[in-house]
Design an enzyme around this catalytic site. Structure first.
Site, PDB file in Angstrom:
ATOM      1  N   ARG A   1       2.769   2.781  -2.338  1.00 41.74           N
ATOM      2  CA  ARG A   1       2.338   2.520  -0.961  1.00 41.74           C
ATOM      3  C   ARG A   1       3.464   1.939  -0.120  1.00 41.74           C
ATOM      4  O   ARG A   1       3.496   2.115   1.090  1.00 41.74           O
ATOM      5  CB  ARG A   1       1.105   1.609  -0.979  1.00 41.74           C
ATOM      6  CG  ARG A   1       1.343   0.265  -1.595  1.00 41.74           C
ATOM      7  CD  ARG A   1       0.053  -0.441  -1.992  1.00 41.74           C
ATOM      8  NE  ARG A   1      -0.501   0.081  -3.246  1.00 41.74           N
ATOM      9  CZ  ARG A   1      -1.645  -0.334  -3.783  1.00 41.74           C
ATOM     10  NH1 ARG A   1      -2.365  -1.268  -3.189  1.00 41.74           N
ATOM     11  NH2 ARG A   1      -2.076   0.188  -4.896  1.00 41.74           N
TER      12      ARG A   1
ATOM     13  N   LYS B   1       5.471  -2.350 -16.511  1.00 39.54           N
ATOM     14  CA  LYS B   1       4.325  -1.700 -17.171  1.00 39.54           C
ATOM     15  C   LYS B   1       4.423  -1.917 -18.678  1.00 39.54           C
ATOM     16  O   LYS B   1       5.517  -2.090 -19.217  1.00 39.54           O
ATOM     17  CB  LYS B   1       4.356  -0.189 -16.888  1.00 39.54           C
ATOM     18  CG  LYS B   1       3.946   0.202 -15.486  1.00 39.54           C
ATOM     19  CD  LYS B   1       3.932   1.713 -15.327  1.00 39.54           C
ATOM     20  CE  LYS B   1       3.534   2.112 -13.924  1.00 39.54           C
ATOM     21  NZ  LYS B   1       2.142   1.798 -13.574  1.00 39.54           N
TER      22      LYS B   1
HETATM   23  N1  BES Z   1       2.195   5.313 -10.351  1.00 34.12           N
HETATM   24  C1  BES Z   1       1.220   4.299 -10.530  1.00 34.12           C
HETATM   25  C2  BES Z   1      -0.195   4.848 -10.563  1.00 34.12           C
HETATM   26  C3  BES Z   1      -0.593   5.604 -11.794  1.00 34.12           C
HETATM   27  C4  BES Z   1      -0.920   4.937 -12.942  1.00 34.12           C
HETATM   28  C5  BES Z   1      -0.706   6.952 -11.758  1.00 34.12           C
HETATM   29  C6  BES Z   1      -1.326   5.632 -14.061  1.00 34.12           C
HETATM   30  C7  BES Z   1      -1.119   7.668 -12.871  1.00 34.12           C
HETATM   31  C8  BES Z   1      -1.430   7.005 -14.025  1.00 34.12           C
HETATM   32  C9  BES Z   1       1.286   3.273  -9.400  1.00 34.12           C
HETATM   33  O1  BES Z   1       2.538   3.046  -8.892  1.00 34.12           O
HETATM   34  C10 BES Z   1       0.792   1.996  -9.965  1.00 34.12           C
HETATM   35  O2  BES Z   1       1.432   1.466 -10.821  1.00 34.12           O
HETATM   36  N2  BES Z   1      -0.348   1.545  -9.467  1.00 34.12           N
HETATM   37  C11 BES Z   1      -0.933   0.340  -9.941  1.00 34.12           C
HETATM   38  C12 BES Z   1      -1.433  -0.423  -8.741  1.00 34.12           C
HETATM   39  C13 BES Z   1      -1.863  -1.819  -9.053  1.00 34.12           C
HETATM   40  C14 BES Z   1      -0.656  -2.660  -9.433  1.00 34.12           C
HETATM   41  C15 BES Z   1      -2.546  -2.387  -7.850  1.00 34.12           C
HETATM   42  C16 BES Z   1      -2.088   0.717 -10.864  1.00 34.12           C
HETATM   43  O3  BES Z   1      -2.762   1.715 -10.602  1.00 34.12           O
HETATM   44  O4  BES Z   1      -2.263   0.034 -11.865  1.00 34.12           O
HETATM   45 MN    MN Z   2       3.569   1.548  -9.977  1.00 34.47          MN
END
Ligand code: BES
Ligand code: MN
Ligand code: ZN
Length: 495
Positions: free
Chosen positions: A353, A279
């Site tokens: 997931r 990230k």
């Molecule tokens: N934990 C995150 C989702 C999230 C992001 C929750 C920001 C709250 C605030 C999750 O694991 C994630 O990183 N999801 C990605 C999925 C994508 C790579 C398909 C996302 O939402 O960007």
């Molecule tokens: Mn994630």
């Protein structure tokens, strides 16, 4: 510790409390208790209304100190807004506004008369519970890793008196409030703790402690070797880059004899760096909250146990840290899940997931009558619904209605998104049974679709709490959602 709640029908002018809370409508109409205090004090409230200092506008609060003829030291006037529009949302707002004002006072107890306000379709018990929960939510303070600023610790609210007759319905309402408040506090505290303390082992230790403190609760923690034997390749793939070993926590409550259990599954990523699909740095610290699904189901479980609900519950929490490293899983890896389905990893940041799919497969060994999973799953859900509603996905109409209703009743609201088959094609892979991401459109839904592949047609719902689990910002804090929704859902199943 949660607040202690008591009931009293004493006249508000005669209550010897540091603060009595009364309501004021926009336009100047007083609630019965406000009128009583006005009369006993020789028109003190009428004067402050006439001066324009108190307007009754929603959100406005005014403190009156040392009124003649009034036993309480302070009277807190809370604006209720338009009397014609005192609906559930307005009442929640007033209860929260009052609670915020009380939080700012150097007092340890207070007495609220707000339950006398008429709210369409809601009875006294509901109003008492709502006030109690709103006040407890404001009284919570995080102190685990620092001392509050200032020399002496200021006094803190510990007891809340509520205007209402002591009877079976009102007593039940306050017992429910106490239990929900415990669950919410548990979830908030676990969510707020930093990930160097709240790692998978810590979550497991909390579950063990919960079980040790409550008769009728059993706990089991599966270790990496146990999960390897079960073939949980998806969960273990996420876990392999972290020095903190994964844990799969299983809690059971048997209050319902031979009935099939209700199953709760919560995403417990104790820190989500994104892994190799790292990230960006800005805001990454918020990913300590990525275990709020786990915290939410554990909090709801705790509340259900405190209420000794007459049903069976099983709570499954995969607790894993998602980190980059020399042993991390990588984009293009193919993982074999416990269900046998193979998964092409196209982004290691879509890890929630992957741990949930194995937890969903595992929980089916309990033959649950319903499975509800809770997860901070997608940023896309926050884009779609913002910070007010959790995303609800299910193919079961009854279950959808039950969960939406529970969210309305507690003001812990959810909003439904479709899980139509049309979206499933976005998960197609050329190298595995499915991919772990679904492209740029409908990210919350394709995440739900991914999970649905592991539910074998069972009665199941998914709550995406990415927007609702915490308030963001420098002083952001976990909210404890969706504990109220989940507990209300379980209470409704017992009614
Ligand atoms: N934990 C995150 C989702 C999230 C992001 C929750 C920001 C709250 C605030 C999750 O694991 C994630 O990183 N999801 C990605 C999925 C994508 C790579 C398909 C996302 O939402 O960007
Ligand atoms: Mn994630
Ligand atoms: Zn995540």
């Amino acid at each position: 510790m949660t607040l202690h709640f008591t009931l009293s029908t004493d006249s508000p002018d005669s209550i010897a409390s540091p603060c009595v809370v009364v309501g004021l409508h926009q336009g100047g109409a007083l609630t019965p208790s406000a009128r009583r205090i006005d009369e006993a004090s020789g028109g003190a409230i009428a004067r402050v209304v006439a001066s324009g200092d108190a307007t009754g506008k929603a959100g406005a609060t005014t403190v009156l100190f040392g009124l003649p003829g009034i036993k309480a030291e302070r009277v807190l006037l809370v604006g209720l807004g338009d009397p014609a529009k005192c609906d559930v949302a307005a009442f929640h707002r007033a209860a929260a506004d009052a609670a915020r004002a009380l939080r700012a006072m150097p007092i340890t107890s207070a007495h609220s008369t707000l339950a006398e306000v008429e709210v369409e379709g809601r009875e006294l018990a509901w109003k008492l519970r709502t006030i109690a929960l709103a006040t407890d939510a404001q009284a919570y303070r995080y102190t685990a890793t620092f001392k509050p600023k200032g020399e002496a610790e200021p006094p803190q609210l510990a007891t809340l008196g509520l205007a209402g007759a002591d009877g079976p319905a009102t007593r039940t309402a306050l017992a429910q409030a106490s239990a929900i408040a415990s669950g919410v506090r548990f979830a908030r505290e676990l969510g707020n703790l930093p990930p160097n303390i709240c790692n998978p082992a810590h979550v497991a230790a909390q579950a063990r402690e919960l079980a040790a403190r409550h008769a009728g609760v059993s706990v089991e923690v599966l270790e990496r070797e146990d999960m390897t034997k079960l073939g949980m390749g998806a969960l273990l793939g996420v876990a392999q880059g972290s020095a903190n070993a994964p844990k799969l926590i299983v809690l059971q409550w048997r209050g319902g004899g031979e009935a099939r259990p209700h199953a709760l599954v919560g995403k417990g990523i104790t820190f989500d760096s994104g892994g190799i699909s790292l990230k960006p740095g800005a805001g990454m610290e918020e990913m300590k909250f990525d275990m709020c699904g786990a915290a939410g189901v554990l909090g709801a479980f705790l509340a259900a146990v405190e209420l000794k609900l007459p049903l069976n519950l099983v709570c499954v929490v995969p607790a894993v840290e998602n980190m980059p490293g020399g042993n991390s899983y990588r984009p293009s890896d193919i993982l074999t899940s416990m269900s046998g389905l193979t998964i092409e990893v196209l982004n290691t940041d879509a890890e929630g997931r992957l741990i949930l799919c194995d937890a969903l497969t595992y929980v089916q060994k309990f033959d649950p009558q319903v499975i509800i999973d809770v997860a901070t799953l997608t940023g896309a859900c926050v884009v779609a619904l913002g910070k007010h509603a959790s995303g609800l996905m299910t193919r079961d109409e009854d279950l959808a209605a039950q969960l939406l209703d529970a969210g309305q009743a507690t003001h812990d609201r959810a909003w439904r998104l479709p899980l139509w088959d049309d979206y499933q094609g976005q998960l197609d892979s050329g190298f595995a049974d499915l991919a772990n991401i679904g492209g740029k459109y409908a990210g919350a839904i394709t995440a739900g679709c991914f999970l649905s592949r592991f539910t074998n047609g069972r009665r199941w719902a998914h709550l995406d709490i990415a927007g609702t689990a915490w308030i963001d910002g420098r002083k952001g804090s976990a909210t404890g959602r969706p504990v109220p929704l989940l507990v209300q859902y379980l209470l409704d199943r017992c009614a």
